[in-house]
Design an enzyme around this catalytic site. Structure first.
Site, short mmCIF file in Angstrom:
data_model
loop_
_atom_site.label_atom_id
_atom_site.label_comp_id
_atom_site.label_asym_id
_atom_site.label_seq_id
_atom_site.Cartn_x
_atom_site.Cartn_y
_atom_site.Cartn_z
N ALA A 80 0.82 -1.22 0.00
CA ALA A 80 0.00 0.00 0.00
C ALA A 80 0.86 1.27 0.00
O ALA A 80 0.46 2.28 -0.58
CB ALA A 80 -0.95 0.00 1.19
N THR A 81 2.02 1.23 0.63
CA THR A 81 2.86 2.44 0.65
C THR A 81 3.19 2.85 -0.79
O THR A 81 3.08 4.03 -1.16
CB THR A 81 4.16 2.18 1.45
OG1 THR A 81 3.78 1.84 2.79
CG2 THR A 81 5.06 3.40 1.48
N ASN A 161 -6.02 2.37 10.87
CA ASN A 161 -5.16 1.30 11.35
C ASN A 161 -4.89 1.35 12.85
O ASN A 161 -4.32 0.43 13.40
CB ASN A 161 -3.82 1.32 10.60
CG ASN A 161 -3.18 2.69 10.60
OD1 ASN A 161 -3.76 3.66 10.13
ND2 ASN A 161 -1.99 2.78 11.15
N GLN A 189 -6.61 -1.39 5.50
CA GLN A 189 -7.18 -2.12 6.65
C GLN A 189 -8.59 -2.62 6.37
O GLN A 189 -9.18 -3.31 7.21
CB GLN A 189 -7.20 -1.20 7.89
CG GLN A 189 -5.83 -0.80 8.39
CD GLN A 189 -5.08 -1.95 9.06
OE1 GLN A 189 -5.64 -2.97 9.43
NE2 GLN A 189 -3.77 -1.78 9.21
N SER A 209 -3.26 -3.64 0.41
CA SER A 209 -2.06 -4.24 1.00
C SER A 209 -2.32 -5.70 1.34
O SER A 209 -3.19 -6.00 2.18
CB SER A 209 -1.69 -3.46 2.27
OG SER A 209 -0.63 -4.11 2.93
N HIS A 211 -0.66 -8.05 3.01
CA HIS A 211 -0.37 -8.68 4.31
C HIS A 211 -1.35 -8.29 5.41
O HIS A 211 -1.21 -8.74 6.55
CB HIS A 211 1.08 -8.41 4.74
CG HIS A 211 1.40 -7.00 5.14
ND1 HIS A 211 1.67 -6.65 6.45
CD2 HIS A 211 1.52 -5.87 4.43
CE1 HIS A 211 1.96 -5.35 6.51
NE2 HIS A 211 1.87 -4.86 5.30
N THR A 247 9.80 -6.40 -12.96
CA THR A 247 9.26 -7.76 -13.11
C THR A 247 8.18 -8.01 -12.06
O THR A 247 8.36 -7.66 -10.89
CB THR A 247 10.40 -8.79 -12.92
OG1 THR A 247 11.39 -8.52 -13.90
CG2 THR A 247 9.91 -10.21 -13.06
N CYS A 334 5.96 0.81 13.61
CA CYS A 334 6.77 1.95 13.22
C CYS A 334 8.12 1.48 12.72
O CYS A 334 8.81 0.76 13.42
CB CYS A 334 6.92 2.85 14.43
SG CYS A 334 8.06 4.18 14.19
#
Ligand SMILES: Cc1ncc(COP(=O)(O)O)c(C=O)c1O
Length: 393
Positions: A80-81, A161, A189, A209, A211, A247, A334
């Site tokens: 997501a970042t 989050n 989230q 995201s 994960h 890739t 963090c």
């Protein structure tokens, strides 16, 4: 599931907002795409490439189905970042406005806040902050006024989050559409936990995201609504329509797609079981710790979120005592390791002792009732011990 043995003691994982364990059924597919079903999705000269390309396109279909988009609108990323950076930086680079204005909620993830701040520092954009109340709820009148005044991009997350608030994305998307404003929704989230519909809700860009919903780390996506133009931030082989060179991460993408498929099938049932466990924990904690405060919007929050404060009991004291038994956190995970008070709780203007006592608990599909009961006992006895120590000093 997931049980980590530390010094022969079972560690309970209650930090599902930071990351989730990969679903073993997903991991199986990931492994196959690394060993027997590997290939470069851009290798057009042989069957390995064809099969890899077919697997990518199947993953895009699963994600598209889960979020109400078209598979053609999906760009796979590292998470997501990156998706957020592509949407924000890509919009600003493509904008014809002399100083583009970006409206953001102050409780957005650092990926949104810091990307906008970096653009502001380079005098490439101006940030307009939206307003939230003490429960972290957005002031929609102010949001609408801000849109009426004119902005180049609106950024509001689907779910927070830290406090777990679910934002009224359908309403916000309609406002953005009425004012013809591109709308970035950070769905990190929310995707796989609550319904999201890109096509019907006026979302222009949706960040995803893997994960956070039982796929591996390091894979995500940006849904880009047809008809919107972004400038790329990564250049190279021109993969994914030139929007994201590099890739394709086949194992990650296969995992993301498979996780989406399971979420589509199991989301409703899983989330209601998760909510029951969260409510059980909340009830036990409220009974054992009378000073307990629940933060956020308890009428609209993620099933797996429990954000609490115990005023007068610093969260760091609790974390230090429980870390060998219980994985919970003070706020968002963090990367810098620098301890700073949560910008989310600051934006909500909460009292200092509530901020200092804040703890985020994240429950997921593999959390058991036995773990919930144990966690309640561990937290309650830890709070009692600290209170006693503080009273003695
Ligand atoms: C709301 C929100 N946005 C963005 C991110 C960043 O996601 P990723 O780890 O995939 O880069 C996170 C992860 O913590 C998040 O919770």
């Amino acid at each position: 599931m997931p049980e980590l043995m530390i010094k022969e003691q079972t560690l309970i994982y209650l930090d599902y907002h930071a990351t989730t364990p990969t679903d073993p059924r997903v991991a199986e597919k990931v492994l196959a795409s690394m060993t027997s079903q590997f290939g470069n999705a851009s290798s057009t000269d042989h069957v390995f490439g064809d099969k890899a390309a077919a697997a990518v396109s199947q993953a895009a279909q699963h994600l598209a189905q889960l979020v109400g988009a078209s598979p053609k609108e999906i760009i796979f990323t590292s998470g997501a970042t990156e998706s957020i950076n592509l949407a924000i930086q890509g919009t600003i680079a493509a904008s014809h406005d002399s100083l583009p204005r970006i409206a953001i909620s102050p409780v957005e993830h650092q990926a949104v806040l810091d990307t906008c701040k970096a653009l502001e520092k380079r005098r490439r954009a101006e940030i307009i902050y939206l307003r939230v109340d003490s429960q972290g709820r957005l002031d929609l009148n102010h949001l609408e006024q801000t849109c009426r005044d004119g902005v180049s991009l609106l950024c509001v997350m689907a779910a927070n989050n830290e406090i777990g608030n679910i934002y009224p994305i359908e309403k916000i998307g309609r406002i953005a559409q009425n004012h013809n404003i591109p709308f970035l929704c950070d769905g990190s989230q929310a995707v796989g936990k609550i319904p999201i519909n890109v096509a019907e809700w006026g979302i222009t860009y949706l960040a995803v995201s893997g994960h956070k919903f039982y796929a591996p780390q390091g894979v995500g996506a940006l849904v880009v609504k047809r008809g919107y133009t972004l400038e790329p931030i990564l250049f190279g082989g021109g993969h994914q329509k030139g929007l994201r060179s590099g890739t394709l991460n086949l194992p990650g993408i296969v995992g993301l797609g498979e996780a989406c498929r399971w979420r589509q099938l199991e989301m409703v049932q899983d989330e209601s079981a998760i909510a029951a466990k969260r409510d059980r924990l909340q009830a036990q904690l409220a009974e054992k710790i009378p000073e307990l405060i629940i933060n956020g919007d308890i009428n609209s929050r993620l099933a797996g979120n429990l954000h609490i404060s115990i005023p007068g009991i610093p969260n760091s004291a609790i974390i230090a005592r429980v870390r060998g038994k219980l994985a919970i956190s003070r706020g968002s995970a963090c990367s810098s390791g620098v301890e700073a008070p949560s910008h989310v709780l600051r934006a909500m203007n909460l009292p200092e002792d509530v901020i200092e006592g804040a703890l985020r608990i994240g429950i997921g599909k593999f959390t058991t009732e036995a773990e919930i009961d144990q966690a309640a006992d561990i937290l309650a006895s830890t709070v009692k011990d600290i209170s006693r120590l503080l009273a003695e000093n």
